[in-house]
Scaffold this active site. Structure first.
Site, mmCIF file in Angstrom:
data_model
loop_
_atom_site.group_PDB
_atom_site.id
_atom_site.type_symbol
_atom_site.label_atom_id
_atom_site.label_comp_id
_atom_site.label_asym_id
_atom_site.label_seq_id
_atom_site.Cartn_x
_atom_site.Cartn_y
_atom_site.Cartn_z
ATOM 1 N N GLU A 60 -7.745 -9.558 3.847
ATOM 2 C CA GLU A 60 -8.699 -8.773 3.074
ATOM 3 C C GLU A 60 -9.668 -8.144 4.079
ATOM 4 O OE1 GLU A 60 -8.978 -7.600 -0.009
ATOM 5 O OE2 GLU A 60 -10.764 -6.665 0.827
ATOM 6 N N GLU A 62 5.696 -8.175 9.632
ATOM 7 C CA GLU A 62 5.730 -9.637 9.813
ATOM 8 C C GLU A 62 6.154 -10.353 8.534
ATOM 9 O OE1 GLU A 62 3.066 -7.808 9.506
ATOM 10 O OE2 GLU A 62 1.580 -8.823 8.258
ATOM 11 N N CYS A 95 -1.937 -3.375 7.935
ATOM 12 C CA CYS A 95 -2.618 -3.372 6.630
ATOM 13 C C CYS A 95 -4.134 -3.445 6.810
ATOM 14 C CB CYS A 95 -2.065 -4.494 5.753
ATOM 15 S SG CYS A 95 -2.518 -4.295 4.017
ATOM 16 N N HIS A 124 3.613 -4.469 6.354
ATOM 17 C CA HIS A 124 3.690 -5.794 6.976
ATOM 18 C C HIS A 124 5.080 -6.075 7.531
ATOM 19 C CE1 HIS A 124 -0.192 -7.025 5.388
ATOM 20 N NE2 HIS A 124 0.152 -6.439 4.251
ATOM 21 N N ILE A 138 1.433 -4.337 0.497
ATOM 22 C CA ILE A 138 0.723 -5.281 -0.369
ATOM 23 C C ILE A 138 -0.709 -4.778 -0.556
ATOM 24 C CG2 ILE A 138 0.151 -7.713 -0.719
ATOM 25 C CD1 ILE A 138 3.063 -7.507 -0.060
ATOM 26 N N ARG A 139 -1.023 -4.243 -1.740
ATOM 27 C CA ARG A 139 -2.344 -3.623 -1.955
ATOM 28 C C ARG A 139 -2.713 -2.815 -0.705
ATOM 29 N NH1 ARG A 139 -6.337 -5.616 -5.688
ATOM 30 N NH2 ARG A 139 -7.797 -5.304 -3.991
#
Lengths: 206, 315
Positions: A55, A188, A86, A186, A149-150
């Site tokens: 985040e 990873e 991200c 991502h 992811i978001r």
């Protein structure tokens, strides 16, 4: 790739919050020595740095509280190789849209990023990407599978940076400026190693 | 934890032939991915948009929108259900970080509603009154990821089999007594270590005893870890509580009643966030523990009659 004589480059992973373990595991698999970075002094010990997913508002806030923000800005401006995914891309962006209250970035990548550009979690997705750097390597090159992811999006790439990867519709999702690489997705999380390999190559070239 | 073993090139040989440019939502990777991005963070219960903003400013990675914190559910009694959609909308509107919300155990329609509202994660939670005493929600049917509570490894594996993208050790919510959280995370981590030490031929019996599929049991034995992140919950009230959970192996922490039932919520929330990040640094934990005002008064779990223990809900 690594032998008894080559202990591998020392890669720090900013370990304040996020998917630190996934990055660490992939980097170790590729022959790097991985160390978590939570304190300013630890930055002096690394040859390269990964800003993980997580985040971004929280990581930004914690870099302020731990006294890491200014030292991070200095090492990035000083040419330390950095890979951000991200949240890490958001932290590297020179310009940010839809940031949280008072959110700052370190800069280093001449792009404008929009946070949460695809919507809420139900809109998160995985897909195959167009990666110009990998084109022309032959038909048997597997496509890049990427998880968003978001995720943020790169809305503008400034003159100092170049496109690294795009969605099939052309929207930019990865960019590079010299030794700084920023990805909206991502690798990873999907086991895609090629971006980490590229990063380690940048580190080895010094 | 769920990262596939890296290979020298891209993972999926099967995708080499035909690139798939159609975006796929709600895949296991995407659901577990959000759980991984929350690691090292604090997820906080909030009942109003104002509390949600306090939590976001304090550095929480996500907020849990609910109508009553567990301490009040405990005090007021009655049936406890999914929150009013207006209330959840208000919290989604108030913050830019992920928003979670709770559905009753087995109540798949509450879960459908929460997904429709756009929550980022659903907690199928024992804190609410169960809606089904036999079946949990079939979480594979949803695009949104789920977190489920567990008190032991078998329970965790059954929830993962049903599609949970995150496990949360239950503890005893609404008490401010961390002892059950400690017991549950110690139980789960000890059971994982014991499983990892077993011979291959012993895993069949282990699967039977854990009441979980053999393939998943074997995966956990080989990895020495769950395939999804494991947070801890239920009774965490202080920065030291949060740091202890992290040192015991939690990937992150849920805090509920402990924050907004205390004297200075904003300060305590920020302190718990900082202690969760610097969990191995007693000097930092000491510093952030100063002057936090009055902690939640709390209830000793030992004084709770068994029928009032929420952790015993779920199977």
């Amino acid at each position: 790739m690594s032998g008894y004589l080559d202990p591998g480059p020392r890669i720090g992973v900013l370990a304040l919050q996020g998917d630190v373990r996934e990055h660490s595991r992939m980097l170790e698999h590729l022959g790097a020595q991985v160390m978590p970075v939570r304190r300013p002094a630890e930055l002096a010990e690394v040859d390269g740095l990964v800003l993980p997913g997580g985040e971004s508002t929280v990581i930004d806030r914690l870099t302020g509280l731990t006294g890491l923000r200014e030292p991070l800005r200095e090492v990035i401006a000083g040419g330390l190789p950095v890979l951000g995914t991200c949240a890490g891309l958001i932290l590297l962006a020179e310009r940010l849209r839809d940031g949280g209250p008072g959110q700052e970035t370190f800069g280093g990548l001449d792009v404008t990023a929009r946070r949460n550009a695809f919507g809420r979690q139900t809109e998160s997705f995985e897909t195959d990407l167009v990666v110009p750097a990998l084109e022309g390597r032959g038909a048997d090159v597997p496509p890049v599978r990427a998880a968003f992811i978001r995720a943020p999006l790169i809305e503008e790439i400034g003159p100092a940076a170049e496109l690294l990867a795009a969605l099939p519709d052309g929207r930019a999702v990865a960019a590079r400026q010299g030794r700084v690489l920023g990805l909206a997705f991502h690798p990873e999380s999907t086991g895609e190693t090629r971006f980490h390999e590229l990063f380690l190559q940048v580190v080895r070239e010094g | 934890m769920s990262t596939p073993a890296p290979t020298s090139h891209s993972t999926a040989a099967s995708t080499a032939a035909a690139p798939s440019h159609t975006p796929a939502t709600g895949t296991g990777t995407v659901k577990r991915g959000l759980a991984e991005m929350l690691k090292g963070g604090v997820i906080m219960d909030v009942v109003t948009p104002e509390q949600a903003r306090i939590a976001e400013d304090a550095g929480t990675v996500a907020v849990m929108a609910l109508e009553r914190v567990p301490a009040d559910i405990r005090a007021q009694g009655g049936v406890s259900r999914m929150s009013d959609p207006d209330m959840i909308d208000g919290i989604i509107e108030a913050v830019s970080i992920p928003v979670m919300a709770k559905a009753r155990i087995g109540h798949f329609v509450e879960a459908q509603v929460l997904q429709e509202l756009g929550v980022d994660f659903i907690d199928e939670s024992e804190v609410l009154s169960p809606a089904d005493y036999v079946h949990h929600i079939d979480k594979h049917r949803f695009t949104v990821p789920f977190v489920c509570g567990a008190t032991n490894l078998g329970e965790a594996l059954r929830r993962i089999t049903e599609g949970a993208a995150m496990i949360r050790s239950k503890g005893e919510a609404g008490t401010g007594d961390v002892s059950e959280a400690t017991r549950h995370i110690r139980t789960i981590t000890a059971e994982i270590r014991a499983l990892a030490a077993k011979g291959e031929d012993e895993l069949y019996l282990a699967a039977k005893e854990l009441q979980a599929p053999y393939s998943l049991v074997r995966e956990v034995a080989e990895a020495g870890a769950l395939p999804v992140p494991m947070f801890t919950a239920g009774g965490v009230a202080t920065p030291a509580d949060a740091a202890m959970m992290m040192q015991l192996g939690a990937d992150g922490v849920f805090v509920g009643s402990g924050i907004f039932k205390s004297g200075e919520p904003a300060k305590r929330a920020a302190a718990v966030v900082r202690a969760t990040t610097s969990f191995d640094d007693p000097a930092v934990i000491a510093e952030v523990s100063r002057g936090l005002g009055e902690a939640m008064v709390g209830i000793n779990v030992a004084d709770l009659p068994a029928p009032h223990r929420l952790a015993e809900r779920g199977w």
